[in-house]
Write a protein that holds these residues in place. Structure first.
Motif, PDB file in Angstrom:
ATOM      1  N   ALA A   3      -8.169   3.115   7.986  1.00 53.52           N
ATOM      2  CA  ALA A   3      -7.078   2.649   7.084  1.00 53.52           C
ATOM      3  C   ALA A   3      -6.317   1.392   7.533  1.00 53.52           C
ATOM      4  CB  ALA A   3      -6.252   3.654   6.617  1.00 53.52           C
ATOM      5  N   THR A  35      -7.217   4.405  -2.604  1.00 53.08           N
ATOM      6  CA  THR A  35      -7.980   4.396  -1.049  1.00 53.08           C
ATOM      7  C   THR A  35      -9.165   3.458  -1.161  1.00 53.08           C
ATOM      8  OG1 THR A  35      -9.358   6.329  -1.788  1.00 53.08           O
ATOM      9  CG2 THR A  35      -7.086   6.599  -0.530  1.00 53.08           C
ATOM     10  N   LYS A  74      -3.245   4.936  11.265  1.00 56.93           N
ATOM     11  CA  LYS A  74      -2.721   6.156  10.855  1.00 56.93           C
ATOM     12  C   LYS A  74      -2.303   6.784  12.126  1.00 56.93           C
ATOM     13  CE  LYS A  74      -1.979  10.051   8.022  1.00 56.93           C
ATOM     14  NZ  LYS A  74      -2.823  10.906   7.039  1.00 56.93           N
ATOM     15  N   VAL A  95      -0.296   4.713   3.221  1.00 58.34           N
ATOM     16  CA  VAL A  95       0.798   5.334   4.076  1.00 58.34           C
ATOM     17  C   VAL A  95       2.156   4.468   3.946  1.00 58.34           C
ATOM     18  CG1 VAL A  95       1.236   5.904   6.489  1.00 58.34           C
ATOM     19  CG2 VAL A  95      -0.923   6.004   5.577  1.00 58.34           C
ATOM     20  N   THR A 100      -3.438   1.154   5.235  1.00 55.63           N
ATOM     21  CA  THR A 100      -3.502   2.030   6.838  1.00 55.63           C
ATOM     22  C   THR A 100      -4.753   2.387   7.133  1.00 55.63           C
ATOM     23  OG1 THR A 100      -1.177   2.435   6.381  1.00 55.63           O
ATOM     24  CG2 THR A 100      -2.185   3.623   8.299  1.00 55.63           C
ATOM     25  N   ILE A 102      -7.004   4.939   7.923  1.00 54.23           N
ATOM     26  CA  ILE A 102      -6.815   6.410   7.734  1.00 54.23           C
ATOM     27  C   ILE A 102      -8.120   7.171   8.416  1.00 54.23           C
ATOM     28  CG2 ILE A 102      -5.147   6.681   6.036  1.00 54.23           C
ATOM     29  CD1 ILE A 102      -7.399   7.453   3.941  1.00 54.23           C
ATOM     30  N   ARG A 103      -9.048   6.275   8.473  1.00 57.74           N
ATOM     31  CA  ARG A 103     -10.421   7.142   9.318  1.00 57.74           C
ATOM     32  C   ARG A 103     -11.378   5.677   9.238  1.00 57.74           C
ATOM     33  NH1 ARG A 103     -13.021  11.300   5.048  1.00 57.74           N
ATOM     34  NH2 ARG A 103     -12.674   9.480   3.619  1.00 57.74           N
TER      35      ARG A 103
END
Length: 108
Positions: A3, A35, A74, A95, A100, A102-103
């Motif tokens: 992210a 997302t 993140k 975020v 951001t 995130i994975r």
């Protein structure tokens, strides 16, 4: 999957449109539920700030053109596992109102 988060509120943003290579200074703000999953190449990693600069193609689900842009991870441990040249699949999420990572997942 990763992210992104950039913007003056989060530190020095790193963003450049792949077409014109101009640096952006404003944060990229997104809707609360937005997302997106995409693939890209790691161009730079700042382990101290947890920022990963990625070169990626268009991300239609969030109406983002192809570009090279810095995204805040993140969790800083995500950035620590990456190095320039890595090909990754990443997920961007909201975020604090900005994209951001995130994975992230390395791909071959």
């Amino acid at each position: 999957i990763a992210a992104l988060a950039t913007g003056a509120a989060l530190g020095a943003p790193i963003a450049a449109n792949a077409g014109n290579k101009e640096q952006a200074t404003a944060p990229v703000v997104l809707a609360a539920a937005a997302t997106a999953v995409a693939e890209g190449e790691v161009k730079r990693v700042d382990k101290g700030s947890g920022t990963v600069t990625l070169k990626h193609g268009p991300i239609p689900s969030i109406d983002m053109p192809a570009m090279t842009m810095g995204y805040r991870a993140k969790d800083k441990s995500m950035a620590e596992q990456l190095k320039p040249g890595d090909k990754i699949k990443f997920e961007l999420g909201n975020v604090g109102g900005v994209y951001t990572l995130i994975r992230v997942e390395k791909v071959k």
